[in-house]
Design a protein around this motif. Structure first.
Motif, PDB file in Angstrom:
ATOM      1  N   GLU A 121     113.476   8.206 -46.351  1.00 26.43           N
ATOM      2  CA  GLU A 121     112.387   7.228 -46.448  1.00 26.43           C
ATOM      3  C   GLU A 121     112.915   5.810 -46.271  1.00 26.43           C
ATOM      4  OE1 GLU A 121     108.632   5.650 -46.798  1.00 26.43           O
ATOM      5  OE2 GLU A 121     109.217   7.752 -46.570  1.00 26.43           O
ATOM      6  N   ARG A 159     113.746   4.699 -42.565  1.00 25.82           N
ATOM      7  CA  ARG A 159     112.665   4.443 -41.616  1.00 25.82           C
ATOM      8  C   ARG A 159     112.352   2.949 -41.607  1.00 25.82           C
ATOM      9  NH1 ARG A 159     106.338   5.930 -42.030  1.00 25.82           N
ATOM     10  NH2 ARG A 159     105.848   6.005 -39.809  1.00 25.82           N
ATOM     11  N   ASP A 160     112.723   2.262 -40.547  1.00 26.43           N
ATOM     12  CA  ASP A 160     112.510   0.827 -40.462  1.00 26.43           C
ATOM     13  C   ASP A 160     111.017   0.542 -40.297  1.00 26.43           C
ATOM     14  OD1 ASP A 160     113.247  -1.963 -40.065  1.00 26.43           O
ATOM     15  OD2 ASP A 160     112.612  -1.632 -38.002  1.00 26.43           O
ATOM     16  N   PRO A 161     110.392  -0.155 -41.238  1.00 30.04           N
ATOM     17  CA  PRO A 161     108.938  -0.366 -41.191  1.00 30.04           C
ATOM     18  C   PRO A 161     108.473  -1.128 -39.953  1.00 30.04           C
ATOM     19  CG  PRO A 161     109.809  -0.875 -43.368  1.00 30.04           C
ATOM     20  CD  PRO A 161     110.983  -0.706 -42.466  1.00 30.04           C
ATOM     21  N   GLN A 198     109.719  -6.823 -43.345  1.00 27.02           N
ATOM     22  CA  GLN A 198     109.712  -5.373 -43.490  1.00 27.02           C
ATOM     23  C   GLN A 198     108.653  -4.919 -44.485  1.00 27.02           C
ATOM     24  OE1 GLN A 198     113.850  -4.538 -44.469  1.00 27.02           O
ATOM     25  NE2 GLN A 198     114.272  -3.949 -42.368  1.00 27.02           N
ATOM     26  N   LYS A 200     105.406  -2.629 -43.629  1.00 28.60           N
ATOM     27  CA  LYS A 200     105.168  -1.377 -44.352  1.00 28.60           C
ATOM     28  C   LYS A 200     103.757  -1.345 -44.932  1.00 28.60           C
ATOM     29  CE  LYS A 200     107.202   1.587 -47.920  1.00 28.60           C
ATOM     30  NZ  LYS A 200     108.340   1.733 -48.878  1.00 28.60           N
TER      31      LYS A 200
END
Length: 228
Positions: free
Chosen positions: A153, A156-158, A214, A218
């Motif tokens: 989790e 995972r680069d937002p 980021q 997200k």
């Protein structure tokens, strides 16, 4: 050389008793307080980064024996990045024992992410030099703990995920707009909006532009996925 009470307590939190206490002291010495007779932690930081990388690469291979290089690389980056090192440093209260110059102390150096991350890497190198790779590996695996198993989790680069989401729907990539900057120069706080062409946006606040971007990405991605 004897360690102070504070350093003995930190050594307990770290989980390694130093045979050469001067290595620990050097690892905690920031360049702002170094002198010809007192070495700073920069060379140890360089070494510690490599030791941490080898430990994490090995741990990831052992944890998921079917993962491809493309899957492993972002997980690795998430585990060794400066923010993660700083988080670990905060958990063991490394900041309280950092040796800083007056200017760094006055500017909140004990809370600075970069200083904490660098010192954590230096401490890892100090353990490696004081004992061996296995000792450093044991400390790293204990301190990083569940991060290794749950890194997917975090990896995972937002911003990338959001861009892929909107591009798949033939929309232009999002813009990142600075809404506000507050706090003193040495400890700024940024509020960033991730905004789509149709005006849909989410805002987030963090201690760096990158982290705020980021977090905003997200939040916006979560909103879009909920709406769909």
């Amino acid at each position: 050389m004897k360690l102070s009470r504070d350093l003995l307590a930190f050594q307990d939190r770290l989980g390694h008793a130093f045979a050469a206490p001067e290595l620990l002291i050097r690892a905690l010495t920031h360049p702002s307080v170094s002198s010809p007779s007192r070495q700073d932690n920069q060379r140890l930081e360089f070494l510690g980064d490599r030791v941490l990388g080898l430990v994490m690469a090995t741990a990831l291979l052992d944890t998921d024996r079917t993962a491809t290089e493309g899957q492993l690389a972002p997980r690795f980056n998430a585990l060794v990045r400066k923010e993660t090192c700083a988080d670990v440093a905060r958990e063991i209260d490394l900041g309280s024992v950092l040796k800083l110059g007056r200017s760094e102390m006055m500017s909140g150096g004990r809370r600075k992410q970069a200083l904490l991350g660098d010192a954590m890497e230096a401490v890892i190198a100090a353990i490696y030099k004081d004992a061996d790779f296995e000792a450093a590996q044991a400390v790293i695996l204990r301190l990083w703990g569940t991060r290794i198993g749950t890194v997917e989790e975090d990896a995972r680069d937002p911003k990338t995920a959001l861009q892929e989401y909107v591009q798949a729907r033939r929309q232009p990539p999002p813009d990142y707009v600075q809404i506000a900057r507050t706090g003193p120069d040495h400890e700024p706080v940024f509020t960033i909006a991730a905004r789509l062409e149709d005006g849909t946006e989410e805002q987030a606040t963090a201690g760096s532009k990158r982290l705020a971007e980021q977090a905003a990405a997200k939040a916006l991605l979560a909103k879009l996925e909920q709406q769909s």
